[in-house]
Design an enzyme around this catalytic site. Structure first.
Site, PDB file in Angstrom:
ATOM      1  N   LEU A   1      35.291 -23.890   7.987  1.00 18.01           N
ATOM      2  CA  LEU A   1      35.498 -22.937   9.076  1.00 18.01           C
ATOM      3  C   LEU A   1      34.930 -22.202   9.173  1.00 18.01           C
ATOM      4  O   LEU A   1      34.774 -21.778  10.178  1.00 18.01           O
ATOM      5  CB  LEU A   1      36.256 -21.628   7.669  1.00 18.01           C
ATOM      6  CG  LEU A   1      37.739 -22.649   7.193  1.00 18.01           C
ATOM      7  CD1 LEU A   1      38.295 -21.278   5.661  1.00 18.01           C
ATOM      8  CD2 LEU A   1      38.781 -22.250   7.842  1.00 18.01           C
ATOM      9  N   GLY A   2      33.273 -22.733   8.533  1.00 21.77           N
ATOM     10  CA  GLY A   2      32.149 -22.520   8.749  1.00 21.77           C
ATOM     11  C   GLY A   2      30.962 -22.933   8.077  1.00 21.77           C
ATOM     12  O   GLY A   2      31.317 -23.317   6.664  1.00 21.77           O
TER      13      GLY A   2
ATOM     14  N   GLY B   1      26.468 -21.428   7.291  1.00 21.09           N
ATOM     15  CA  GLY B   1      26.092 -20.688   7.412  1.00 21.09           C
ATOM     16  C   GLY B   1      24.530 -21.063   6.725  1.00 21.09           C
ATOM     17  O   GLY B   1      24.169 -21.914   6.494  1.00 21.09           O
ATOM     18  N   ALA B   2      23.041 -20.195   6.656  1.00 23.44           N
ATOM     19  CA  ALA B   2      22.475 -20.110   5.586  1.00 23.44           C
ATOM     20  C   ALA B   2      22.881 -20.830   4.003  1.00 23.44           C
ATOM     21  O   ALA B   2      21.569 -21.894   3.895  1.00 23.44           O
ATOM     22  CB  ALA B   2      21.389 -19.145   5.303  1.00 23.44           C
TER      23      ALA B   2
ATOM     24  N   GLY C   1      25.682 -22.210   2.666  1.00 28.80           N
ATOM     25  CA  GLY C   1      26.570 -23.383   2.528  1.00 28.80           C
ATOM     26  C   GLY C   1      27.708 -23.571   3.895  1.00 28.80           C
ATOM     27  O   GLY C   1      27.551 -22.427   4.733  1.00 28.80           O
TER      28      GLY C   1
ATOM     29  N   VAL D   1      32.036 -23.926   4.285  1.00 28.09           N
ATOM     30  CA  VAL D   1      33.151 -23.410   4.335  1.00 28.09           C
ATOM     31  C   VAL D   1      33.949 -24.047   4.513  1.00 28.09           C
ATOM     32  O   VAL D   1      33.879 -24.363   5.814  1.00 28.09           O
ATOM     33  CB  VAL D   1      33.628 -22.119   4.353  1.00 28.09           C
ATOM     34  CG1 VAL D   1      34.852 -21.520   3.243  1.00 28.09           C
ATOM     35  CG2 VAL D   1      32.535 -20.676   3.653  1.00 28.09           C
TER      36      VAL D   1
ATOM     37  N   LYS E   1      33.681 -23.232  -0.774  1.00 31.17           N
ATOM     38  CA  LYS E   1      32.120 -23.340   0.011  1.00 31.17           C
ATOM     39  C   LYS E   1      31.628 -23.881  -0.856  1.00 31.17           C
ATOM     40  O   LYS E   1      30.848 -24.270  -1.771  1.00 31.17           O
ATOM     41  CB  LYS E   1      31.702 -21.882  -0.203  1.00 31.17           C
ATOM     42  CG  LYS E   1      29.847 -21.689   0.102  1.00 31.17           C
ATOM     43  CD  LYS E   1      30.281 -20.207   0.618  1.00 31.17           C
ATOM     44  CE  LYS E   1      28.318 -19.957   1.615  1.00 31.17           C
ATOM     45  NZ  LYS E   1      28.192 -19.168   1.919  1.00 31.17           N
TER      46      LYS E   1
ATOM     47  N   ASP F   1      24.858  -8.081   4.793  1.00 32.80           N
ATOM     48  CA  ASP F   1      24.691  -9.215   5.955  1.00 32.80           C
ATOM     49  C   ASP F   1      26.057  -8.168   6.189  1.00 32.80           C
ATOM     50  O   ASP F   1      26.971  -9.415   6.670  1.00 32.80           O
ATOM     51  CB  ASP F   1      24.906 -10.938   5.896  1.00 32.80           C
ATOM     52  CG  ASP F   1      24.320 -11.546   6.996  1.00 32.80           C
ATOM     53  OD1 ASP F   1      23.865 -10.740   8.379  1.00 32.80           O
ATOM     54  OD2 ASP F   1      24.794 -12.573   7.162  1.00 32.80           O
TER      55      ASP F   1
END
Lengths: 325, 251
Positions: A37-38, A40-41, A43, A45, A59, A150
């Site tokens: 799904l995406g 980031g910094a 981990g 998901v 995640k 964030d």
């Protein structure tokens, strides 16, 4: 910590293929990954299926520190009454993969649309409505002692219908009074030179206003020499933000010390703002005229009812008085 | 409030390989022995990234010997990177201390990762708490060799940004800054110990870029500066005991 994607994107757990099965070391629960799904910094998901075939979001992270503190936050969220702050936590465990241990957690899968793509083709009242919903959640979060940190479109999702904005990535959530754990420049008060990175309601409200600006300018913009003037000009020039101008400016410059105050101002604007001669929008205009006619009719009826009631009341009083005499 | 000890870091910002004086990798090892973490940020040139391959290997080696973190970036990502590396290195050091404490209690080879997830949360909260409240001393070493010249404005901006982040913490911060090469010496003091970094504009205008890159001597100078500061402080205050613990186990 900062969003720093180049490190994590190389991690083996960032690029797992669909069909990969993850079994927890401690609780032995199985998750089959469906798609990413995406990331980031901290981990990546994955949309996954649990042993019963239910959709969950998993995640997987690189280091224990950030994953565990996210779990801590999600646990706290579930103790905040009403439990709509962020997805609910299902399972926390470790996974052995290629001789290394990776921490992971499973959470409720929230199906919805990115805020910016949801806004495409929507009119300005939707800016206000989504923000009112967001500020309701922020107010509860702040009351519970946390700042979201964030805050940005990527960390928000619109579920529904009925449409409701939800906070999804809690990686930046920080105890009020501490320094913000994770932020993104465009939405960060410190980057724009408008304050510190101390976690407090004002920090989140600045980011909320930047989300409004991002809705108005989907391509965002670069910081220039005088950021304060630049932001104010961007607000004033946007047709989408026209009716919210004062509120956005107040939020950007730290004039609101609680989400509730900003929310109340938005609700007030949404319910009272009159559009000035919308030439291009004939249909909407006739609609709003019809609505205001109906409103007038309604108030007339209300007035007559009140008059009748007070008349009857006076008659009744006379009756009572005459009885005692 | 009870003092929780001090974390000591060297932050080296460079764009290539050293060519003068001591081996910087050996100096980094020396720093680590004294409880000082060495972090390195390698700045890439947008136009000639391949030319720098050798220098960047050195960047990684220095950080790994110095127990710190290295990151290689293009100039425009510098701000984000500087504060990320600093904070991450703090967490790493604290986690190292917590791990060695755990080993003393639970036996060798025992790490936070070996705790069940339910117990881990509390440990991480302690790490988080220390990262927020411990005092921090950073010596910033700026490569002022010729090739860095047009990057110094960005370096300055990213250090101001670092100061915004760190001064949002509860704990105290002290910064000191050196350039190498300096105008007269290999290593020159730009700013003595100071709680803020926002007065940098004047300091940077004094910088003139030279031809040599004495990275090793710069790290050596930073180690000395920490030693002097430490001995001065232990004369004034008797808090050596709490600091000693960190110095021994700083990893």
């Amino acid at each position: 910590m900062m969003h720093h994607q180049m490190n994590f994107s190389k991690s083996p757990v960032c690029n797992l293929t669909p069909g990969t099965v993850i079994v927890g070391k401690w609780h032995k629960n199985r998750y089959t990954l469906m798609r990413r799904l995406g990331f980031g910094a901290t981990g990546a998901v994955y949309l996954s299926k649990d042993a019963n075939g239910n959709k969950v979001a998993v995640k997987i992270g690189q280091d224990n520190m950030s994953i565990t503190s996210e779990v801590n936050v999600l646990k706290t969220f579930s103790r905040v009454q009403g439990n709509v702050l962020g997805p609910s936590l299902i399972d926390v465990d470790d996974w052995y993969y290629e001789k290394k241990q990776y921490p992971f957690y499973a959470m409720e899968y929230l199906e919805g649309e990115n805020v910016l793509s949801f806004m495409k083709g929507k009119r300005e009242e939707w800016v206000g409505i989504l923000l009112v919903q967001l500020l309701t959640d922020l107010e509860r979060l702040h009351k519970a002692g946390w700042a979201f940190g964030d805050l940005k479109p990527d960390n928000l999702i619109v579920v529904g219908p009925p449409y409701r904005i939800r906070l999804i990535d809690v990686g930046g959530t920080t105890l009020i009074g501490r320094s913000i754990k994770e932020y993104t420049e465009f939405f960060d008060r410190g980057y724009w030179g408008l304050g510190s990175r101390r976690a407090e309601p004002e920090y989140d409200l600045f980011a909320a206003c930047m989300i409004m600006l991002n809705m108005a300018y989907p391509a965002r913009f670069e910081k220039k020499a005088q950021p304060e003037k630049q932001l104010a000009a961007a607000v004033n020039k946007s047709p989408l933000l026209k009716r919210y101008r004062k509120i956005v400016i107040n939020g950007l410059f730290g004039k609101y010390n609680s989400a509730e105050k900003m929310r109340n101002d938005l609700v007030h604007t949404l319910s009272t703002y009159k559009k000035q001669a919308p030439v291009a929008d004939q249909e909407a205009m006739s609609r709003s005229v019809r609505r205001s006619n109906q409103k007038k009719k309604k108030t007339k009826i209300l007035f007559e009812t009140l008059l009748l009631a007070s008349f009857l009341f006076i008659v009744y009083m006379f009756y009572l008085v005459s009885q005692t005499m | 409030m009870k003092r929780k000890g001090t974390l000591r870091q060297i932050l080296l910002i460079t764009d290539g390989c050293s060519n003068q004086g001591e081996d910087p990798v050996a100096m980094a090892a020396l720093a680590r022995e004294q409880g000082i973490t060495v972090n390195v940020i390698g700045v890439l040139h947008e136009d000639t990234p391949e030319y720098q391959a050798r220098g960047l290997r050195e960047v990684e080696e220095i950080a790994s010997m110095g127990g710190g973190i290295s990151q290689i970036v293009y100039t425009r990502q510098l701000s984000q990177t500087v504060q990320m590396v600093t904070k991450k290195a703090m967490t790493q050091t604290i986690q190292g201390i917590v791990n060695s404490e755990l080993q003393q209690i639970l036996g060798n080879d025992y790490r936070v990762d070996d705790l069940p997830p339910e117990k881990r949360g509390e440990v991480i909260e302690v790490v988080d708490d220390l990262g927020e409240t411990m005092d921090l001393e950073v010596i910033i070493l700026i490569d002022a060799s010729g090739s860095m010249e047009n990057k110094l404005a960005t370096v300055q901006e990213s250090l101001i940004d670092l100061s915004i982040s760190l001064n949002s913490r509860i704990g105290d911060n002290q910064f000191s800054m050196y350039a190498f090469p300096g105008k007269k010496k290999d290593v020159e003091l730009l700013m003595d110990w100071n709680g803020r970094l926002d007065s940098l504009t004047t300091i940077f205008s004094k910088l003139s870029s030279g031809g040599i890159t004495p990275t090793g001597p710069a790290i050596k100078e930073a180690i000395q500066a920490f030693t002097i500061r430490r001995s001065k402080r232990s004369l004034i205050r008797d808090d050596a005991s709490s600091d000693e613990f960190l110095e021994e186990s700083g990893m």
